[in-house]
Design a protein around this motif. Sequence first.
Motif, mmCIF file in Angstrom:
data_model
loop_
_atom_site.group_PDB
_atom_site.id
_atom_site.type_symbol
_atom_site.label_atom_id
_atom_site.label_comp_id
_atom_site.label_asym_id
_atom_site.label_seq_id
_atom_site.Cartn_x
_atom_site.Cartn_y
_atom_site.Cartn_z
ATOM 1 N N SER B 3 0.971 -1.211 -0.060
ATOM 2 C CA SER B 3 0.161 -0.113 -0.070
ATOM 3 C C SER B 3 1.001 1.213 0.316
ATOM 4 C CB SER B 3 -1.036 -0.135 1.214
ATOM 5 O OG SER B 3 -1.884 -1.240 1.047
ATOM 6 N N ALA B 27 -8.285 4.501 -2.375
ATOM 7 C CA ALA B 27 -8.510 4.059 -1.014
ATOM 8 C C ALA B 27 -8.976 2.571 -1.260
ATOM 9 C CB ALA B 27 -9.550 4.634 -0.116
ATOM 10 N N VAL B 28 -9.920 2.637 -2.251
ATOM 11 C CA VAL B 28 -10.492 1.289 -3.024
ATOM 12 C C VAL B 28 -9.465 0.308 -3.393
ATOM 13 C CG1 VAL B 28 -12.056 0.265 -4.513
ATOM 14 C CG2 VAL B 28 -12.839 2.384 -3.274
ATOM 15 N N ASN B 30 -6.609 -0.236 -1.959
ATOM 16 C CA ASN B 30 -6.141 -0.445 -0.658
ATOM 17 C C ASN B 30 -4.669 0.346 -0.594
ATOM 18 O OD1 ASN B 30 -7.575 -2.598 0.143
ATOM 19 N ND2 ASN B 30 -6.654 -3.741 -1.267
ATOM 20 N N TYR B 32 -3.347 4.269 1.307
ATOM 21 C CA TYR B 32 -3.795 5.259 2.205
ATOM 22 C C TYR B 32 -3.846 6.757 1.317
ATOM 23 C CZ TYR B 32 -2.264 1.541 5.471
ATOM 24 O OH TYR B 32 -2.105 0.297 6.165
ATOM 25 N N TRP B 55 -15.973 8.033 3.480
ATOM 26 C CA TRP B 55 -15.494 6.708 2.972
ATOM 27 C C TRP B 55 -13.883 6.639 3.168
ATOM 28 C CZ3 TRP B 55 -17.175 2.129 1.533
ATOM 29 C CH2 TRP B 55 -18.630 1.903 1.213
ATOM 30 N N ASP B 58 -13.035 6.045 6.794
ATOM 31 C CA ASP B 58 -13.212 4.770 7.029
ATOM 32 C C ASP B 58 -12.543 3.844 6.591
ATOM 33 O OD1 ASP B 58 -15.670 5.524 8.144
ATOM 34 O OD2 ASP B 58 -16.884 5.011 6.803
ATOM 35 N N MET B 59 -11.607 4.180 5.380
ATOM 36 C CA MET B 59 -10.642 3.367 4.862
ATOM 37 C C MET B 59 -9.360 3.399 5.220
ATOM 38 S SD MET B 59 -12.684 2.769 1.158
ATOM 39 C CE MET B 59 -12.061 1.190 0.670
ATOM 40 N N GLU B 60 -9.056 4.024 6.344
ATOM 41 C CA GLU B 60 -7.858 4.110 6.893
ATOM 42 C C GLU B 60 -7.161 5.519 6.178
ATOM 43 O OE1 GLU B 60 -5.408 0.947 8.258
ATOM 44 O OE2 GLU B 60 -7.234 -0.398 8.035
#
Lengths: 110, 112
Positions: B3, B27-28, B30, B32, B55, B58-60
């Motif tokens: 990532s 983000a989708v 994977n 950051y 979103w 929520d995905m770090e």
Amino acid sequence: MSADPNKLGIFVTSPQHMDHLIGIAHAAVRAGKKVMVFLTFKSVHLTKHKDFIKLANLCDVGDLAICADSYTCEGYDPEADIPKGLVPSQMRTQAYHGAVLEECGKYLVL
Amino acid sequence: MASKKIYILLPNRMYAGDGVRSALGQAVENHYAYPVFMHGEYPRFSEYVTENIDWIKDMEGDVLNVGGEPPEGVELTSLTLEELGERLREADVIIPYGLKKQTKAPPPACAD
């Protein structure tokens, strides 16, 4: 898939750099490299540029895409108005940009 | 695939929608993603942009604000330009968004 050092990714957000875009892509291909290009935001207007076909001819079909949502936002129809030089499968989402970062060992933004 | 930390620099409100959407796309995949709103003076974001910001969190990822007050109705992480500079040292990819800076002031008709 690991990043290929012989593949150049170009992320395009601005509609102001067509000459640079084609020039860089042409130079890379001439040097034996592959080029992967994703156009988003205002840069999708470049698909209407008379020289866009030159860019399309420098890239494999899977290595050139435009953001279909941006295309819609800028007033074009992503289903009825496929840019000259592209096929419908090249109208993509932002996830394609992730593929550019994954596959390309070199990367730049215009 | 490792990532990556991706910072997307958004110079003004014009880029809010596409910049945030682009970050969400990363983000989708994977990565950051950190879109950075710079220079303040943002209008209230649309529900679509606000949802995308949530979103990303929520995905770090995180959504940052440098200078000026963040828009109403959304929580952004405020930091100074110096702090942004430090954060960019850890970036794998820095994406400057947008057009060349204009050299001529727009007429009043373009101001709103």
